[in-house]
Design a protein around this motif. Structure first.
Motif, PDB file in Angstrom:
ATOM      1  N   UNK A 117     -12.108  -0.446  18.530  1.00 27.79           N
ATOM      2  CA  UNK A 117     -11.130  -0.266  17.463  1.00 27.79           C
ATOM      3  C   UNK A 117     -11.228   1.117  16.821  1.00 27.79           C
ATOM      4  N   UNK A 118     -12.425   1.672  16.716  1.00 26.65           N
ATOM      5  CA  UNK A 118     -12.598   2.972  16.051  1.00 26.65           C
ATOM      6  C   UNK A 118     -11.702   4.045  16.671  1.00 26.65           C
ATOM      7  N   UNK A 119     -11.693   4.088  17.999  1.00 29.78           N
ATOM      8  CA  UNK A 119     -10.884   5.113  18.668  1.00 29.78           C
ATOM      9  C   UNK A 119      -9.404   4.902  18.378  1.00 29.78           C
ATOM     10  N   UNK A 120      -8.966   3.658  18.356  1.00 31.96           N
ATOM     11  CA  UNK A 120      -7.554   3.366  18.091  1.00 31.96           C
ATOM     12  C   UNK A 120      -7.181   3.756  16.665  1.00 31.96           C
ATOM     13  N   UNK A 121      -8.100   3.539  15.731  1.00 33.27           N
ATOM     14  CA  UNK A 121      -7.867   3.955  14.344  1.00 33.27           C
ATOM     15  C   UNK A 121      -7.703   5.468  14.243  1.00 33.27           C
ATOM     16  N   UNK A 122      -8.552   6.199  14.954  1.00 31.60           N
ATOM     17  CA  UNK A 122      -8.472   7.663  14.943  1.00 31.60           C
ATOM     18  C   UNK A 122      -7.172   8.157  15.581  1.00 31.60           C
TER      19      UNK A 122
END
Length: 340
Positions: A148-153
């Motif tokens: 999820x972190x990458x998608x948030x970025x």
């Protein structure tokens, strides 16, 4: 969708011997909770706290965040509809298959909705939306969303709403709450009704940056969380370490349950990170299977045919007591003998 959820045994005249349709912890509420709540009955003669402020403070201390980052709600449902209202008329992506109320709430507030298949979402695409709903662990699949972190970025313009109603049913309790401090475009919803078996009390909360919570407070109705539900929340957090159900044992029972189901040729069972999981009947459809199991054996399942992205053959099972799991396996063996 007012009807069409699980735990709908009240709609049938047949006695339910075991309810596999609900993903609420089967063991019941924590010991002592009922007595604690009933002792506070006289408090219902007064209005409850407008925003459940005392419980808000306690939840904030538990997560070690400012109280202004917490909003206590009348179950996750109120959180969903508040967020949909805040984004009235905006563009929304819903990762499917998933809980139908995301779509229903967004339709009620004129959202432009795009459905994104779970597998496609795992590719972490760039989005043109203002709002994204993800259930993780997902209902009905029980799968946890990864990366999820990458998608948030990648999509800083989107508010990602992650529904963690079932995170307590994962062995490692893989949560994203810790990411809220790093990402202003993340809001997490939590439920206190599933793992503590009090869905009739309607109690949950959300955690986000203070500006998001402040905007939601501005449109929230007062007194939505009743006095007894607030009391139940206090009991849970005052006895937190003592009221956790045996999740490791539950997931061990689930693995044994799935192992037996996978021996049946009439079914396909899907992987899951929680105690509940999807299956697909390879003969007839889930509605017919539900009728057979209820009428012949008093066993209730969740017909998952009304989840967007699934078929009429899909149904959801939640692990129950081992003896009840055995009843389900034997009933499905009979289904296989009769129709496969």
């Amino acid at each position: 969708m007012l009807h069409g959820h699980g735990d709908d045994g009240y709609r049938y005249g047949t006695k339910v011997v075991a309810d596999f349709s609900t993903n609420v912890w089967y063991g019941g509420e924590p010991a002592g909770l009922k007595e604690y709540v009933f002792e506070r009955w006289n408090e219902v003669n007064r209005y409850p706290e407008v925003l459940a402020e005392s419980l808000r403070e306690k939840i904030a201390r538990h997560h070690q965040v400012p109280a202004e980052q917490i909003l206590v709600c009348n179950g996750t449902i109120e959180s969903i509809y508040l967020i949909a209202q805040l984004f009235t008329g905006k563009r929304t992506t819903i990762v499917i298959p998933s809980f139908a109320e995301y779509e229903d709430a967004c339709l009620a507030f004129d959202h432009e909705i795009t459905s994104l298949n779970w597998q496609d979402a795992l590719e972490l695409p760039r989005l043109k939306s203002d709002l994204v709903f993800i259930c993780s662990p997902n209902n009905p699949t029980g799968q946890v969303f990864q990366d999820l972190q990458y998608w948030l970025k990648l999509n800083p313009q989107c508010l990602f709403v992650v529904d963690e109603a079932f995170v307590d049913f994962t062995e490692d309790q893989i949560a994203v709450l810790s990411l809220v401090s790093k990402f202003p475009n993340l809001l997490v919803m939590r439920s206190l009704t599933k793992v503590y078996a009090i869905p009739g009390m309607r109690l949950g909360y959300l955690l986000a940056r203070e500006d998001w919570v402040g905007q939601l407070v501005n449109i929230k109705q007062p007194w939505t969380v009743n006095t007894l539900a607030i009391g139940a929340g206090h009991f849970i957090y005052d006895h937190f370490d003592k009221v956790q159900p045996p999740i490791k044992q539950l997931l061990s029972d689930k693995r044994m349950f799935v192992q037996e189901l996978c021996k049946l040729e009439c079914l396909e069972v899907m992987d899951s990170d929680t105690h509940f999981f999807l299956a697909r009947t390879l003969v007839r459809n889930a509605a017919q299977l539900k009728e057979f199991l209820l009428d012949k054996h008093g066993l209730l399942i969740r017909d998952a045919g009304n989840f967007r992205g699934l078929t009429r053959q899909h149904f959801r099972l939640a692990t129950q007591r081992p003896e009840d799991n055995d009843k389900m396996v034997n009933a499905l063996k009979e289904w296989q003998t009769l129709y496969y």
